[in-house]
Design a protein around this motif. Structure first.
Motif, short mmCIF file in Angstrom:
data_model
loop_
_atom_site.label_atom_id
_atom_site.label_comp_id
_atom_site.label_asym_id
_atom_site.label_seq_id
_atom_site.Cartn_x
_atom_site.Cartn_y
_atom_site.Cartn_z
N GLU A 78 0.76 -1.04 0.09
CA GLU A 78 -0.06 0.08 0.06
C GLU A 78 0.79 1.17 0.04
O GLU A 78 1.82 1.43 0.80
N ARG A 79 0.64 2.21 -0.97
CA ARG A 79 1.66 3.22 -1.28
C ARG A 79 1.73 4.37 0.09
O ARG A 79 2.75 4.67 0.20
N ARG A 80 0.55 4.64 0.46
CA ARG A 80 0.60 5.36 1.48
C ARG A 80 1.33 4.94 2.66
O ARG A 80 2.25 5.79 3.30
N ARG A 81 1.43 3.90 3.09
CA ARG A 81 1.90 3.43 4.21
C ARG A 81 3.48 3.29 3.88
O ARG A 81 4.26 3.75 4.76
N LEU A 82 3.77 3.03 2.61
CA LEU A 82 5.34 2.91 2.26
C LEU A 82 5.87 4.31 2.17
O LEU A 82 6.91 4.54 2.60
N ALA A 83 5.21 5.31 1.74
CA ALA A 83 5.65 6.72 1.55
C ALA A 83 5.58 7.16 3.02
O ALA A 83 6.81 7.81 3.63
N GLY A 119 11.68 7.96 -0.66
CA GLY A 119 10.38 8.22 -0.79
C GLY A 119 9.82 9.21 -1.64
O GLY A 119 8.55 9.22 -1.80
N ALA A 120 10.80 10.07 -1.92
CA ALA A 120 10.29 11.06 -2.74
C ALA A 120 10.00 10.50 -4.13
O ALA A 120 8.98 11.07 -5.01
N GLN A 121 10.48 9.38 -4.36
CA GLN A 121 10.33 8.87 -5.85
C GLN A 121 9.09 7.96 -5.70
O GLN A 121 8.69 7.17 -6.68
N VAL A 122 8.32 7.65 -4.63
CA VAL A 122 7.05 7.04 -4.49
C VAL A 122 6.09 8.13 -4.60
O VAL A 122 5.25 7.59 -4.87
N VAL A 123 6.38 9.25 -3.93
CA VAL A 123 5.37 10.45 -4.21
C VAL A 123 5.32 10.79 -5.51
O VAL A 123 4.02 11.03 -5.85
N VAL A 124 6.12 10.73 -6.38
CA VAL A 124 5.92 11.22 -7.58
C VAL A 124 4.96 10.52 -8.32
O VAL A 124 4.02 11.12 -8.88
N PRO A 125 5.32 9.18 -8.64
CA PRO A 125 4.12 8.32 -9.36
C PRO A 125 2.97 8.11 -8.50
O PRO A 125 1.76 8.09 -9.29
#
Length: 416
Positions: A78-83, A119-125
């Motif tokens: 889950e992307r929010r949790r990862l970020a 984490g910045a590169q998780v936020v961009v996509p």
């Protein structure tokens, strides 16, 4: 608070978009805090210049590993949790740097900070996924503007804060801001993804590498942007060498402030994004590659003219942002379910290009001076034009303003 939530009919609210932009800039900034402070850090911790310089290497190595090992997880968990987890971890590692009592601890914390700062590169996509298709270029451009401003202004902020309270101050401030950002992202980002399917982590990494094989556009755009960032890195690596000698003879603080010029180019990323949204993505890329080459004529004239140097730096930064943003717009449209893996492969290629450009600039400066540096930068920039032309010749399919290739990774590779 509703201004920070995604729109119910699709798309990003202005408040959430600004939050994500600030988040990307803050995350990458931590990797550059040490660069203007190496002398101060070395004196306080009792380490020599060569070991202090390893802090820069540690940040580069940590970030590269994060791109390869952590960013693809956005397609698995889950992307929010990862970020949020990555931002919280970065805050902890910055806190360790702020309290480091010796060079070994600071070196390790610097590498770990860089590792989780992806984490910045998780936020961009993430932003690209939340954006409505018609505004994806603008959204990606805005988020990347935040990222580039963080990269460019980190050194200036680091120098200013160290003057107020010593070199540790910037790490304390960075830790607090990253912790705050983790809370804000946890509060306002929606849950996204996380089904993961039957894919294992090792299968995910293999699939990331396989993207280069099965996505021709990724190969072309990774090559174009790697050369573009290499040219960008050549300038910013060699610029210090030029500005410390006559006729400039600038101080280190003045050179640091010159980095603010790069912010002008960063602010144009949203313009390139809006043009891409209107179906002009290929024109933006082509114009960007040509401007990259043209900028080196002004930069060469800037050896003795600050006006020409200023013009050349602004044009080069503008061109690099145009190439980067338009390429991201192309790639994020390829496979929505694999955006993090595509971003991982793409950004790793960029990182390699930037590192090679910096290394070549140092060598060429010693043997060829500013003229040699300009020839190197122009040659790398010319390579972006060649690759863009070859891409246009070989890739024939197009869909609403974005060139596509319909080749897809087989299901057996996806499910590993």
């Amino acid at each position: 608070m509703t201004a920070m939530r995604p729109h119910t009919d699709g798309g990003l609210s202005r408040g959430l978009l600004l939050l994500m932009s600030a988040a990307t800039g803050l995350a990458v900034a931590g990797n550059y805090f040490a660069q203007p402070l190496l002398d101060l850090i070395g004196r306080e911790l009792g380490i020599g210049p060569s070991r202090a310089a390893l802090l820069v290497t540690a940040a580069q190595a940590g970030y590269a590993l994060g791109l390869i090992l952590l960013v693809p997880l956005g397609d698995l968990v889950e992307r929010r949790r990862l970020a949020v987890s990555l931002y919280a971890a970065t805050a902890v590692f910055l806190l360790v740097s702020a309290t480091a009592t010796n060079g070994t601890v600071l070196l390790a914390s610097t590498a770990l900070t860089a590792l989780t700062s992806v984490g910045a590169q998780v936020v961009v996509p993430f932003a690209a996924t939340l954006a409505a298709p018609a505004e994806r270029g603008r959204v990606v451009g805005t988020v990347m503007t935040g990222l580039m401003l963080g990269l460019l202004l980190a050194r200036t902020a680091s120098g200013a804060l160290s003057g107020l309270g010593g070199w540790r101050t910037v790490y304390w401030v960075g830790a607090v801001l990253m912790a705050l950002m983790a809370v804000l992202l946890r509060t306002f980002l929606p849950r996204l993804g996380g089904d993961g399917g039957r894919r294992s982590y090792l299968g995910l990494l293999r699939s990331t590498v396989a993207m280069f094989r099965y996505e021709p556009l990724l190969r072309w755009r990774a090559g174009i942007c790697a050369l573009s960032l290499a040219s960008f890195s050549v300038l910013w690596t060699a610029l210090t060498f030029l500005l410390v000698r006559p006729p400039y003879g600038w101080s280190e603080s003045a050179i640091g402030l010159f980095g603010l010029v790069g912010a002008v180019g960063a602010l144009t990323a949203t313009v390139a994004g809006r043009l891409a949204d209107r179906g002009w993505v290929q024109i933006v890329t082509g114009a960007g590659t040509v401007l990259l080459v043209a900028s080196w004529a002004e930069i060469a004239a800037g050896e003795r003219s600050p006006v020409w140097l200023l013009v050349g730096v602004i044009v080069l930064d503008l061109a690099h942002q145009a190439v980067l943003n338009s390429s991201q717009n192309v790639l994020y449209a390829l496979r929505p379910e694999a955006r993090n893996r595509i971003n991982s492969a793409f950004m790793t290629s960029l990182f390699v290009g930037g590192a090679v450009g910096s290394a070549l600039a140092s060598v060429v400066w010693v043997h060829g001076g500013w003229t040699g540096v300009c020839v190197l930068g122009a040659t790398l920039s010319a390579g972006t034009v060649v690759l863009w032309v070859l891409e246009r010749i070989t890739v024939k399919r197009a869909a609403p303003g974005i060139v596509r290739d319909l080749v897809r990774i087989p299901a057996t590779t996806e499910g590993e």
